[in-house]
Design a protein around this motif. Structure first.
Motif, short mmCIF file in Angstrom:
data_model
loop_
_atom_site.label_atom_id
_atom_site.label_comp_id
_atom_site.label_asym_id
_atom_site.label_seq_id
_atom_site.Cartn_x
_atom_site.Cartn_y
_atom_site.Cartn_z
N MET A 1 2.43 -11.88 29.75
CA MET A 1 2.35 -11.94 28.28
C MET A 1 3.75 -12.10 27.69
SD MET A 1 1.09 -9.02 25.63
CE MET A 1 -0.63 -9.24 25.97
N THR A 2 3.89 -13.05 26.78
CA THR A 2 5.15 -13.17 26.07
C THR A 2 5.43 -11.84 25.38
OG1 THR A 2 4.74 -15.51 25.66
CG2 THR A 2 6.40 -14.44 24.30
N ILE A 3 6.60 -11.31 25.67
CA ILE A 3 6.85 -9.93 25.26
C ILE A 3 7.43 -9.86 23.85
CG2 ILE A 3 8.12 -7.83 25.81
CD1 ILE A 3 8.05 -8.56 28.66
N HIS A 4 6.69 -9.24 22.93
CA HIS A 4 7.15 -8.98 21.57
C HIS A 4 6.63 -7.64 21.11
CE1 HIS A 4 9.33 -12.41 20.16
NE2 HIS A 4 8.44 -13.24 20.61
N PRO A 5 7.42 -6.87 20.37
CA PRO A 5 6.92 -5.63 19.79
C PRO A 5 6.26 -5.83 18.44
CG PRO A 5 9.27 -5.77 19.43
CD PRO A 5 8.87 -7.01 20.20
N PHE A 6 5.84 -7.07 18.12
CA PHE A 6 5.24 -7.36 16.82
C PHE A 6 4.08 -6.43 16.48
CE2 PHE A 6 6.65 -12.02 16.57
CZ PHE A 6 7.54 -11.73 15.58
N ARG A 7 3.14 -6.25 17.44
CA ARG A 7 1.93 -5.52 17.11
C ARG A 7 2.23 -4.08 16.72
NH1 ARG A 7 0.56 -8.24 21.51
NH2 ARG A 7 -0.80 -10.03 21.24
N ARG A 8 3.11 -3.43 17.50
CA ARG A 8 3.42 -2.04 17.20
C ARG A 8 4.10 -1.95 15.84
NH1 ARG A 8 4.09 -0.32 21.59
NH2 ARG A 8 6.02 -1.29 22.20
N ALA A 14 1.78 -0.93 8.55
CA ALA A 14 0.54 -0.65 7.83
C ALA A 14 0.39 0.84 7.54
CB ALA A 14 -0.66 -1.14 8.63
N LEU A 15 0.72 1.66 8.51
CA LEU A 15 0.61 3.10 8.32
C LEU A 15 1.64 3.59 7.30
CD1 LEU A 15 0.04 4.21 12.01
CD2 LEU A 15 -1.65 4.00 10.19
N LEU A 16 2.84 3.00 7.37
CA LEU A 16 3.86 3.37 6.41
C LEU A 16 3.45 3.00 4.99
CD1 LEU A 16 7.06 2.20 8.31
CD2 LEU A 16 6.66 4.53 7.49
N ALA A 17 2.66 1.92 4.91
CA ALA A 17 2.29 1.41 3.59
C ALA A 17 1.28 2.30 2.87
CB ALA A 17 1.71 0.00 3.73
N LEU A 18 0.55 3.11 3.60
CA LEU A 18 -0.53 3.89 2.99
C LEU A 18 -0.11 4.68 1.76
CD1 LEU A 18 -2.42 5.09 6.19
CD2 LEU A 18 -3.31 3.57 4.42
N PRO A 19 0.95 5.53 1.84
CA PRO A 19 1.32 6.28 0.65
C PRO A 19 1.88 5.40 -0.46
CG PRO A 19 2.91 6.64 2.40
CD PRO A 19 1.77 5.90 3.00
N VAL A 20 2.48 4.29 -0.07
CA VAL A 20 3.05 3.40 -1.08
C VAL A 20 1.96 2.66 -1.84
CG1 VAL A 20 4.67 1.50 -1.45
CG2 VAL A 20 5.04 3.09 0.42
N LEU A 21 0.91 2.26 -1.11
CA LEU A 21 -0.16 1.49 -1.73
C LEU A 21 -0.92 2.29 -2.77
CD1 LEU A 21 -1.50 -0.36 1.41
CD2 LEU A 21 -0.32 -1.38 -0.53
N ALA A 22 -0.86 3.59 -2.66
CA ALA A 22 -1.54 4.44 -3.64
C ALA A 22 -0.98 4.23 -5.04
CB ALA A 22 -1.40 5.91 -3.25
N GLN A 23 0.26 3.68 -5.09
CA GLN A 23 0.89 3.46 -6.40
C GLN A 23 0.70 2.03 -6.91
OE1 GLN A 23 1.84 6.32 -7.26
NE2 GLN A 23 1.77 7.19 -5.20
N GLU A 256 5.99 -10.12 8.41
CA GLU A 256 5.80 -9.34 9.63
C GLU A 256 4.36 -8.82 9.74
OE1 GLU A 256 6.61 -7.60 13.17
OE2 GLU A 256 8.09 -8.74 12.06
N LEU A 257 3.85 -8.31 8.63
CA LEU A 257 2.49 -7.78 8.63
C LEU A 257 1.48 -8.88 8.87
CD1 LEU A 257 0.62 -5.36 8.30
CD2 LEU A 257 0.63 -5.75 5.84
N ASN A 258 1.66 -10.02 8.20
CA ASN A 258 0.72 -11.13 8.37
C ASN A 258 0.78 -11.70 9.79
OD1 ASN A 258 -0.33 -11.01 5.76
ND2 ASN A 258 1.33 -12.27 4.92
N GLU A 259 1.97 -11.66 10.38
CA GLU A 259 2.10 -12.07 11.79
C GLU A 259 1.29 -11.12 12.66
OE1 GLU A 259 3.10 -14.23 15.05
OE2 GLU A 259 3.65 -14.76 13.00
N GLY A 260 1.35 -9.84 12.32
CA GLY A 260 0.56 -8.85 13.05
C GLY A 260 -0.93 -9.10 12.90
#
Length: 552
Positions: A1-8, A14-23, A256-260
């Motif tokens: 597999m072509t090695i990229h940490p994109f998914r992580r 996305a998880l970081l975005a949760l509290p921000v999206l509330a605003q 980055e997110l859309n790539e994910g």
């Protein structure tokens, strides 16, 4: 597999975005603020070329080596094979450094040099068909094992399996367990990332409007001083996401997110799809027959040459044209592309053939920025390793991006032979970061006191991208070509060095760090020196000094 940490990274984003999206809805109602001045150039410097002593940056000391030692020496030709996804052969910084097979007449449809490969002018593609089609997306190796195993072992248990089939059955059971866990994980991850994409896009749009700016970079966000508490919290959250993901602005964050999102869809639709088998229609070989050598085509670009283009530039992008970047290795080092890595897991057969092709056509160093969890045809790959060793060829392999301890987790091609003996011509490389602090070890990098030889810069590495462009990528996929580039420098200036000499010198000269660092994938802090065989980061300056002594 072509090695990229994109998914992580995308999931973390996305998880970081949760509290921000509330605003997000609150931000929508706010009136615009005064425009923020546009930020300056955000392109990253080649920090990895800097020197730990002179610049106080844990780079490899390439600039110092060229300025102080190599400036009066004459480099000699070296061929570095890059086994990867493909390459943009027209890139302004790569076209002049491509290996040229002088025995071939380009485009005449004849195997002029009679090596078994038609019109292989700059290398070969083991993922192609004579009609010009190419394999792009592929399954994971565990998917292939499970798909075959469910047919072969239907209704069979550990008690009823034939003795001759026991090893295959055990492998199937192991793959089945891994596959079930991975499918569940990726299904949940895909849902999370897709659910974040739309709201985060809307939030960025709203925040730009509220702050009166077209570019939400760190400068604009730090200068923002909104009265509204919701917007204030959203700005702080956005800054935190950008800091943790390394994105320069909100648009890069969205990219980055859309790539994910795309990669997660591909993971479920292709990589983990038990019925997906593009090779059968395109290449039409027998993937189980490792004796087959002559298949593929000469299309080195392939469907997606991003990864291989980036890797190649790190090694040998033109140093003297004042464009883009400087590769580690000097002219006349040349890049031979061997396409064998799809978007999915590479096949053992293709890797074995890619190594043999590179060796037979004059490569002295082979970079291998790929890896996977299962290797059903491991003996074929190891036979190719031994063939390369007989011909004096150094192999440089990325350790992988799963933040695993390779003392207990599998990653192939492995750092040892099946009988557990050392591979004398193989270097396995983990990824390090740009600061000598708790983050010196890249948080995604695999590590091992036995199975990872050395670390090298692999975070925010600026290099060539398709279309004569440039950009940053991170991964052990980048650390490996940094090391291969250093090896090419040593071989070019000191041509009598053997593959084992190169490995020994690179390991002995590594800059040992005793910095307390975060163990990848854990909150535990350890001494950096305990995470690899050498405990150090590749140091070209010190390696050149050692090579000089060895060549006297």
């Amino acid at each position: 597999m072509t090695i990229h940490p994109f998914r992580r990274w995308s999931l973390s984003l996305a998880l970081l975005a949760l509290p921000v999206l509330a605003q997000a809805q609150s931000v929508n109602a706010l009136s615009p603020a005064p425009a923020t001045p546009a930020a300056g150039d955000m392109s990253a410097a080649q920090w990895y070329l800097k020197d730990p002593q002179l610049d106080n940056v844990p780079g490899v000391g390439a600039n110092r080596a060229y300025n102080e030692i190599l400036k009066n020496l004459i480099p000699t030709p070296v061929i570095v094979a890059v086994i990867d996804s493909g390459i943009d052969t027209a890139h302004v910084d790569l076209k002049p450094v491509l290996w040229v097979n002088r025995g071939e007449i380009p485009g005449n449809g004849i195997d002029d040099d009679k090596n078994g490969y038609i019109d292989d002018v700059h290398g070969w593609n083991f993922l192609g068909a004579p009609d010009g089609r190419n394999v792009n997306a592929e399954t994971l190796e565990m998917t292939r094992i499970v798909a075959a195993g469910r047919k072969r072992f239907k209704g069979i248990t550990a008690k009823t399996v034939k003795p001759a089939d026991k090893a295959a059955y055990v492998l199937y059971q192991k793959a089945e367990k891994a596959y079930s866990g991975r499918l569940k994980e990726e299904t949940e991850r895909s849902k999370q990332v897709e659910e974040m994409s739309g709201p985060l896009t809307q939030m960025v749009t709203n925040m730009k409007q509220a702050l009166g700016t077209e570019k939400l970079d760190t400068t604009a966000l730090k200068n923002a001083n909104p009265d509204d508490p919701n917007l204030k919290r959203a700005v702080a959250g956005m800054l935190d996401m950008m800091r943790q993901t390394g994105a320069g602005d909100a648009d890069a964050l969205l990219k980055e997110l859309n790539e994910g999102v795309k990669q997660e869809r591909s993971m479920l639709d292709n990589s983990l799809n038990l019925n997906f088998n593009p090779r059968a229609d395109i290449i039409k070989d027998n993937p189980e027959d490792v004796s087959q050598r002559f298949y593929g085509n000469n299309d080195l670009h392939g469907p997606d040459p991003m990864h291989g283009t980036h890797v190649s530039g790190i090694i040998a992008a033109v140093r003297t044209n004042n464009l883009g970047i400087q590769g580690l290795a000097p002219d006349p080092v040349r890049i031979m592309m061997v396409r064998a890595v799809p978007d999915g897991d590479e096949r053992d057969k293709d890797i074995a053939n890619a190594i043999r092709y590179a060796v037979d056509n004059g490569a002295q160093i082979i970079n291998m920025s790929f890896g996977k969890e299962f290797s059903p045809q491991r003996p074929a790959v190891e036979a190719a390793y031994k063939y390369a060793a007989q011909k004096g060829v150094l192999l440089v392999h990325a350790a992988g991006n799963e933040n695993h301890n390779l003392d207990v987790a599998d990653n192939y091609p492995a750092s040892f032979y099946i009988n557990n003996t050392t591979i004398p011509n193989l270097l396995t490389v983990g990824a390090s970061g740009p600061k000598d602090n708790v983050n010196l070890t890249a948080d995604f990098s695999n590590y091992s006191k036995k199975g990872v030889d050395v670390f090298a810069p692999g975070v925010g590495i600026y290099s060539t991208l398709p279309g004569s462009t440039y950009g940053n990528e991170s991964g052990t996929s980048m650390a490996s070509p940094v090391t291969a580039g250093v090896a090419a420098v040593l071989k070019s200036y000191f041509p009598k060095l053997t593959a084992t000499d190169l490995k020994r010198i690179i390991m002995q000269s590594a800059q040992v760090h005793h910095t307390k660092v975060q163990t990848p994938g854990s909150d535990k802090q350890v001494d950096f020196s305990t995470l690899s065989v050498t405990g150090g980061v590749v140091d070209m300056y010190e390696a050149v000094k050692l090579a000089q002594k060895a060549s006297l």
